[in-house]
Design a protein around this motif. Structure first.
Motif, PDB file in Angstrom:
ATOM      1  N   ALA A 257      38.381  38.303  37.492  1.00 24.03           N
ATOM      2  CA  ALA A 257      38.880  39.245  38.191  1.00 24.03           C
ATOM      3  C   ALA A 257      40.413  39.019  38.067  1.00 24.03           C
ATOM      4  O   ALA A 257      41.037  37.774  38.007  1.00 24.03           O
ATOM      5  CB  ALA A 257      38.739  38.892  39.627  1.00 24.03           C
ATOM      6  N   ASP A 258      41.132  39.994  38.155  1.00 27.77           N
ATOM      7  CA  ASP A 258      42.547  40.035  38.007  1.00 27.77           C
ATOM      8  C   ASP A 258      43.003  39.543  39.396  1.00 27.77           C
ATOM      9  O   ASP A 258      42.768  39.768  40.663  1.00 27.77           O
ATOM     10  CB  ASP A 258      43.179  41.582  38.290  1.00 27.77           C
ATOM     11  CG  ASP A 258      44.560  41.598  38.195  1.00 27.77           C
ATOM     12  OD1 ASP A 258      45.364  41.275  37.326  1.00 27.77           O
ATOM     13  OD2 ASP A 258      45.133  42.193  39.001  1.00 27.77           O
ATOM     14  N   ASN A 259      44.154  38.572  39.253  1.00 28.31           N
ATOM     15  CA  ASN A 259      44.751  37.804  40.552  1.00 28.31           C
ATOM     16  C   ASN A 259      45.041  38.833  41.457  1.00 28.31           C
ATOM     17  O   ASN A 259      45.016  38.482  42.740  1.00 28.31           O
ATOM     18  CB  ASN A 259      45.717  36.855  39.942  1.00 28.31           C
ATOM     19  CG  ASN A 259      45.248  35.548  39.325  1.00 28.31           C
ATOM     20  OD1 ASN A 259      43.957  35.237  39.219  1.00 28.31           O
ATOM     21  ND2 ASN A 259      45.873  34.816  38.463  1.00 28.31           N
ATOM     22  N   GLN A 260      45.939  39.777  41.327  1.00 31.53           N
ATOM     23  CA  GLN A 260      46.220  40.849  42.246  1.00 31.53           C
ATOM     24  C   GLN A 260      45.296  41.409  42.828  1.00 31.53           C
ATOM     25  O   GLN A 260      45.202  41.557  44.095  1.00 31.53           O
ATOM     26  CB  GLN A 260      47.215  41.710  41.525  1.00 31.53           C
ATOM     27  CG  GLN A 260      47.985  42.578  42.346  1.00 31.53           C
ATOM     28  CD  GLN A 260      48.913  43.613  41.548  1.00 31.53           C
ATOM     29  OE1 GLN A 260      48.897  43.662  40.452  1.00 31.53           O
ATOM     30  NE2 GLN A 260      49.810  44.183  42.389  1.00 31.53           N
ATOM     31  N   TRP A 261      44.148  41.817  42.360  1.00 31.96           N
ATOM     32  CA  TRP A 261      43.030  42.495  42.744  1.00 31.96           C
ATOM     33  C   TRP A 261      42.486  41.493  43.719  1.00 31.96           C
ATOM     34  O   TRP A 261      41.743  41.676  44.914  1.00 31.96           O
ATOM     35  CB  TRP A 261      42.045  43.009  41.915  1.00 31.96           C
ATOM     36  CG  TRP A 261      40.872  43.666  42.221  1.00 31.96           C
ATOM     37  CD1 TRP A 261      40.713  44.887  42.500  1.00 31.96           C
ATOM     38  CD2 TRP A 261      39.417  42.996  42.394  1.00 31.96           C
ATOM     39  NE1 TRP A 261      39.563  45.003  43.117  1.00 31.96           N
ATOM     40  CE2 TRP A 261      38.556  44.060  43.114  1.00 31.96           C
ATOM     41  CE3 TRP A 261      39.190  41.801  42.374  1.00 31.96           C
ATOM     42  CZ2 TRP A 261      37.297  43.715  43.350  1.00 31.96           C
ATOM     43  CZ3 TRP A 261      38.005  41.328  42.503  1.00 31.96           C
ATOM     44  CH2 TRP A 261      36.902  42.259  43.219  1.00 31.96           C
ATOM     45  N   SER A 262      42.035  40.273  43.280  1.00 26.39           N
ATOM     46  CA  SER A 262      41.381  39.048  44.100  1.00 26.39           C
ATOM     47  C   SER A 262      42.151  38.942  45.399  1.00 26.39           C
ATOM     48  O   SER A 262      41.446  38.756  46.433  1.00 26.39           O
ATOM     49  CB  SER A 262      41.243  37.952  43.228  1.00 26.39           C
ATOM     50  OG  SER A 262      40.659  38.187  41.930  1.00 26.39           O
ATOM     51  N   ASP A 263      43.531  38.760  45.510  1.00 26.49           N
ATOM     52  CA  ASP A 263      44.650  38.519  46.669  1.00 26.49           C
ATOM     53  C   ASP A 263      44.087  39.711  47.459  1.00 26.49           C
ATOM     54  O   ASP A 263      44.109  39.776  48.718  1.00 26.49           O
ATOM     55  CB  ASP A 263      45.702  38.312  46.091  1.00 26.49           C
ATOM     56  CG  ASP A 263      46.074  37.177  45.597  1.00 26.49           C
ATOM     57  OD1 ASP A 263      45.216  36.140  45.467  1.00 26.49           O
ATOM     58  OD2 ASP A 263      47.281  37.052  44.724  1.00 26.49           O
ATOM     59  N   GLN A 264      44.251  41.278  46.937  1.00 24.37           N
ATOM     60  CA  GLN A 264      44.142  42.397  47.866  1.00 24.37           C
ATOM     61  C   GLN A 264      42.661  42.054  48.395  1.00 24.37           C
ATOM     62  O   GLN A 264      42.564  42.525  49.411  1.00 24.37           O
ATOM     63  CB  GLN A 264      44.371  43.460  46.872  1.00 24.37           C
ATOM     64  CG  GLN A 264      44.053  44.891  47.830  1.00 24.37           C
ATOM     65  CD  GLN A 264      45.167  44.932  48.999  1.00 24.37           C
ATOM     66  OE1 GLN A 264      46.374  44.476  48.695  1.00 24.37           O
ATOM     67  NE2 GLN A 264      44.953  45.737  49.968  1.00 24.37           N
ATOM     68  N   VAL A 265      41.569  41.866  47.770  1.00 29.00           N
ATOM     69  CA  VAL A 265      40.406  41.781  48.303  1.00 29.00           C
ATOM     70  C   VAL A 265      40.319  40.823  49.563  1.00 29.00           C
ATOM     71  O   VAL A 265      39.904  40.747  50.457  1.00 29.00           O
ATOM     72  CB  VAL A 265      39.233  41.551  47.075  1.00 29.00           C
ATOM     73  CG1 VAL A 265      37.703  41.152  47.798  1.00 29.00           C
ATOM     74  CG2 VAL A 265      39.124  42.657  46.496  1.00 29.00           C
ATOM     75  N   ARG A 266      40.836  39.597  49.398  1.00 34.19           N
ATOM     76  CA  ARG A 266      40.943  38.673  50.203  1.00 34.19           C
ATOM     77  C   ARG A 266      41.442  39.002  51.669  1.00 34.19           C
ATOM     78  O   ARG A 266      41.127  38.883  52.706  1.00 34.19           O
ATOM     79  CB  ARG A 266      41.642  37.384  49.854  1.00 34.19           C
ATOM     80  CG  ARG A 266      40.581  36.418  48.935  1.00 34.19           C
ATOM     81  CD  ARG A 266      41.251  35.042  48.572  1.00 34.19           C
ATOM     82  NE  ARG A 266      40.746  34.635  47.433  1.00 34.19           N
ATOM     83  CZ  ARG A 266      41.282  34.860  46.166  1.00 34.19           C
ATOM     84  NH1 ARG A 266      42.584  35.247  45.768  1.00 34.19           N
ATOM     85  NH2 ARG A 266      40.672  34.381  44.984  1.00 34.19           N
TER      86      ARG A 266
END
Length: 97
Positions: A15-24
């Motif tokens: 997963a893309d880091n930016q996407w992962s941060d947004q999901v969290r």
């Protein structure tokens, strides 16, 4: 070219880091909202367009648990069935009065 070790499986997705941060962040926000809805009647719509109604009986940092007797989802003999929904798949949560 280096030979691959069979004990080291090839990564097929990350997963893309930016996407992962947004999901969290979204999951954390929803967990707070869901905890405020305990024992309240809600209507929940998922990203896939499914809609469920029930009473919030639990939530944590990953899941929302609602008690529903929706025969469309559980069949004609359903009574107080528990539905578990993944927080990051939720699109809308509406309090029912």
């Amino acid at each position: 070219m280096q030979a691959r070790n069979n004990d080291d499986p090839a990564q097929i997705y990350k997963a893309d880091n930016q996407w992962s941060d947004q999901v969290r962040r979204t999951r954390q926000k929803l967990a707070g909202i869901c905890s405020q809805c305990m024992n309240r009647a809600v209507r929940v719509q998922t990203l896939d367009g499914h809609t469920y109604e029930g009473v919030v009986i639990g939530s944590d940092n990953s899941y929302l648990h609602i008690m529903t007797g929706d025969a469309r989802f559980f069949g004609p003999y359903a009574s107080n069935a528990i539905l578990t929904l993944v927080l990051y798949e939720l699109l809308v949560i509406t309090l029912l009065i």
